[in-house]
Design an enzyme around this catalytic site. Structure first.
Site, PDB file in Angstrom:
ATOM      1  N   TYR A 130     -56.842  -9.064  -8.474  1.00  0.00           N
ATOM      2  CA  TYR A 130     -56.561  -7.710  -8.996  1.00  0.00           C
ATOM      3  C   TYR A 130     -56.768  -6.615  -7.943  1.00  0.00           C
ATOM      4  O   TYR A 130     -55.913  -5.760  -7.761  1.00  0.00           O
ATOM      5  CB  TYR A 130     -57.438  -7.355 -10.208  1.00  0.00           C
ATOM      6  CG  TYR A 130     -57.095  -8.066 -11.504  1.00  0.00           C
ATOM      7  CD1 TYR A 130     -55.975  -8.879 -11.630  1.00  0.00           C
ATOM      8  CD2 TYR A 130     -57.913  -7.904 -12.621  1.00  0.00           C
ATOM      9  CE1 TYR A 130     -55.702  -9.523 -12.823  1.00  0.00           C
ATOM     10  CE2 TYR A 130     -57.633  -8.547 -13.821  1.00  0.00           C
ATOM     11  CZ  TYR A 130     -56.533  -9.354 -13.911  1.00  0.00           C
ATOM     12  OH  TYR A 130     -56.261  -9.982 -15.092  1.00  0.00           O
ATOM     13  N   HIS A 249     -62.704 -11.554 -27.425  1.00  0.00           N
ATOM     14  CA  HIS A 249     -61.988 -11.554 -28.703  1.00  0.00           C
ATOM     15  C   HIS A 249     -62.924 -11.316 -29.899  1.00  0.00           C
ATOM     16  O   HIS A 249     -62.684 -10.455 -30.729  1.00  0.00           O
ATOM     17  CB  HIS A 249     -61.244 -12.873 -28.911  1.00  0.00           C
ATOM     18  CG  HIS A 249     -60.280 -13.223 -27.801  1.00  0.00           C
ATOM     19  ND1 HIS A 249     -59.595 -12.275 -27.096  1.00  0.00           N
ATOM     20  CD2 HIS A 249     -59.888 -14.417 -27.289  1.00  0.00           C
ATOM     21  CE1 HIS A 249     -58.805 -12.873 -26.194  1.00  0.00           C
ATOM     22  NE2 HIS A 249     -58.984 -14.172 -26.299  1.00  0.00           N
TER      23      HIS A 249
HETATM   24  C1  BG6 Z   1     -57.187 -17.028 -24.866  1.00  0.00           C
HETATM   25  C2  BG6 Z   1     -58.134 -18.051 -24.349  1.00  0.00           C
HETATM   26  O1  BG6 Z   1     -57.630 -15.740 -24.560  1.00  0.00           O
HETATM   27  O2  BG6 Z   1     -57.066 -17.165 -26.270  1.00  0.00           O
HETATM   28  C3  BG6 Z   1     -57.704 -19.431 -24.730  1.00  0.00           C
HETATM   29  O3  BG6 Z   1     -58.226 -17.943 -22.932  1.00  0.00           O
HETATM   30  C4  BG6 Z   1     -57.450 -19.551 -26.218  1.00  0.00           C
HETATM   31  O4  BG6 Z   1     -58.666 -20.394 -24.332  1.00  0.00           O
HETATM   32  C5  BG6 Z   1     -56.558 -18.407 -26.694  1.00  0.00           C
HETATM   33  O5  BG6 Z   1     -56.826 -20.783 -26.464  1.00  0.00           O
HETATM   34  C6  BG6 Z   1     -56.465 -18.388 -28.201  1.00  0.00           C
HETATM   35  O6  BG6 Z   1     -55.528 -17.438 -28.598  1.00  0.00           O
HETATM   36  P1  BG6 Z   1     -54.865 -17.525 -30.033  1.00  0.00           P
HETATM   37  O7  BG6 Z   1     -54.077 -16.273 -30.137  1.00  0.00           O
HETATM   38  O8  BG6 Z   1     -54.054 -18.760 -30.054  1.00  0.00           O
HETATM   39  O9  BG6 Z   1     -55.996 -17.583 -31.002  1.00  0.00           O
END
Ligand code: BG6
Length: 451
Positions: A130, A249
């Protein structure tokens, strides 16, 4: 669709996994819905691999078509024609000068609205590059900041390994671009039911008086995947489940569940409230962390033989404020489990003075299923239909597939990329959120490895 003027979208790391699987398909869906009018929009791929425009197009093609695209083949070909490819390294002037030249060509073409050129740089790259990429963009590819022109950059997690490296990265990028130019993607913020949290909480009288420590016993935010690292072991092993899922997340979801009502829907006001939640999280106790690694993880050839990186974690966070004192927020995430699911479960306390003795049948619970099959349902007690006066737990169920038949729920990336074009930062992570979301002891020291 509003006229957007001349827009160049530059995907750096164009031949990588993220670009192929997420960025280009999201652009394609936006294109199909008319958000990227071909006269005004050009897309550029940039990466080190020396390939032709057509080779890049062929690499992407297979990822564009999904059950969501209505008239695939015609649209796919037209969309691919918008894409040009430039190869170059991530830290040398030459490639970026070439890129600038290519972008400028179409900006000065007769179809562009004079003075309205916009450049969106999407860094589908590992964070280690980055700083150099941002320096190169700043030096060689910046749009002159006349009225109607802008340059924005989009970056993805992981933003560093620990508080120190995250802050260093933030400062390096912050010296080159202003905060309103930086879009830090957390794709969970683009999910339909995550975006719905604010509406749910603050537009419903039902929830306002109940959403607090007097009524809620605990909140669980759960992420499960039924597959393992699948070739991504090199990346995953370096970061682990906490940095990959929980620290970003799940923590973002927690903020939206726990925050106070913002004074308005302005992005800054929403992000101010999220930061306050993060600032109120207490230090995590050792005994409130469980880590694990799935059997077979080390058999993945991209994972080191003796890795002790966790692929599963449960962590209890406690928020020290008037609303949440004493309510555990249980964050759980795991790969290679028995199902794929992401959900929020809000468990209510028992009814005081229960005359039905329904305790054993379960508590009131409100569940928001982010995926798969978006849904919200409320578990509640009802009278068992029939002659007897007995109780049973049942559900008030809002399943999106049934209720909104024929409505396509946009992919998170699609929505977020559109926000970057529109300049709406509400669903992006602000620099101070990053800083306060790193409870350094938890995320970066001994707890991030399985003993
Ligand atoms: C990503 C992770 O941010 O999110 C992954 O790096 C994971 O490991 C993915 O599989 C999951 O995303 P979603 O939208 O399928 O729940």
């Amino acid at each position: 669709v509003p006229e957007i003027g001349c827009l160049s979208i530059i995907v750096l790391g164009a031949s990588g996994d993220l670009a192929k699987k997420k960025t280009f398909p999201a652009l394609f869906h936006l294109y199909c819905q008319g958000f990227l009018p071909p006269i005004e929009v050009h897309i550029f791929g940039y990466a080190r691999t020396k390939i032709s425009d057509d080779e890049l197009r062929n690499r992407i093609r297979g990822y564009l078509v999904s059950e969501r695209s209505a008239s695939p083949s015609k649209d796919v070909s037209k969309f691919l024609q918008l894409i040009k490819y430039v190869s170059g390294s991530y830290d040398a002037a030459e490639g970026f000068q070439m890129l600038d030249k290519e972008i400028s060509k179409h900006e000065t073409s007769k179809n562009s609205l004079e003075g309205s050129s916009r450049r969106l740089f999407y860094l589908a790259l590992p964070p280690s590059v980055y700083p150099s990429v941002c320096r190169m963009i700043r030096r060689y590819c910046m749009n002159k900041s006349n009225l109607g022109r802008w340059t924005r950059i989009v970056v993805e997690k992981p933003f560093g390994r620990d508080l120190g490296s995250a802050e260093e990265l933030s400062s390096q990028i912050g010296e080159l671009f202003d905060e309103p130019q930086i879009y830090r993607i957390d794709h969970y913020l683009g999910k339909e039911l995550v975006q719905n949290l604010l509406v749910l909480r603050f537009a419903n009288r039902f929830f306002l008086p109940l959403w607090n420590r007097d009524n809620i016993d605990n909140v669980q935010i759960v992420f499960r995947e039924d597959f393992g690292t699948e070739g991504r072991g090199g990346y995953f092993d370096e970061y682990g489940i906490i940095r990959d899922i929980i620290q970003n997340h799940l923590l973002q979801v927690l903020c939206l569940v726990a925050m106070e009502k913002p004074v308005s829907l302005k992005p800054e006001r929403i992000r101010d409230e999220k930061v306050k939640v993060l600032q109120s999280v207490l230090p995590i106790k050792d005994e409130e962390v469980v880590l694990g690694q799935y059997e077979g993880y080390r058999d993945d050839p991209t994972v080191p033989d003796h890795s002790n990186t966790p692929t599963f974690a449960t962590i209890i966070l406690r928020i020290h404020n008037e609303r949440w004192e004493g309510v555990p927020f249980i964050l759980k995430a795991g790969k290679a489990l028995n199902s794929r699911k992401a959900e929020i479960r809000v468990q209510f306390k028992d009814v005081p003075g229960d005359i039905f003795k329904c305790k054993k049948q379960g508590r009131n619970e409100f569940v928001i299923r982010l995926q798969p099959s978006e849904a919200m349902y409320m578990k509640l007690m009802v009278k068992q239909p029939g002659l007897e006066m007995s109780t049973v737990q049942s559900e008030l169920d809002l399943s999106y597939r049934q209720r909104y038949q024929g409505v396509t729920i946009p992919e998170a990336y699609e929505r977020l990329i559109l926000d970057t074009i529109r300049g709406d930062q509400q669903h992006f992570v602000r620099r101070d959120e990053l800083k306060h979301g790193r409870f350094s002891r938890l995320f970066y020291i001994e707890l991030t490895t399985v003993k």
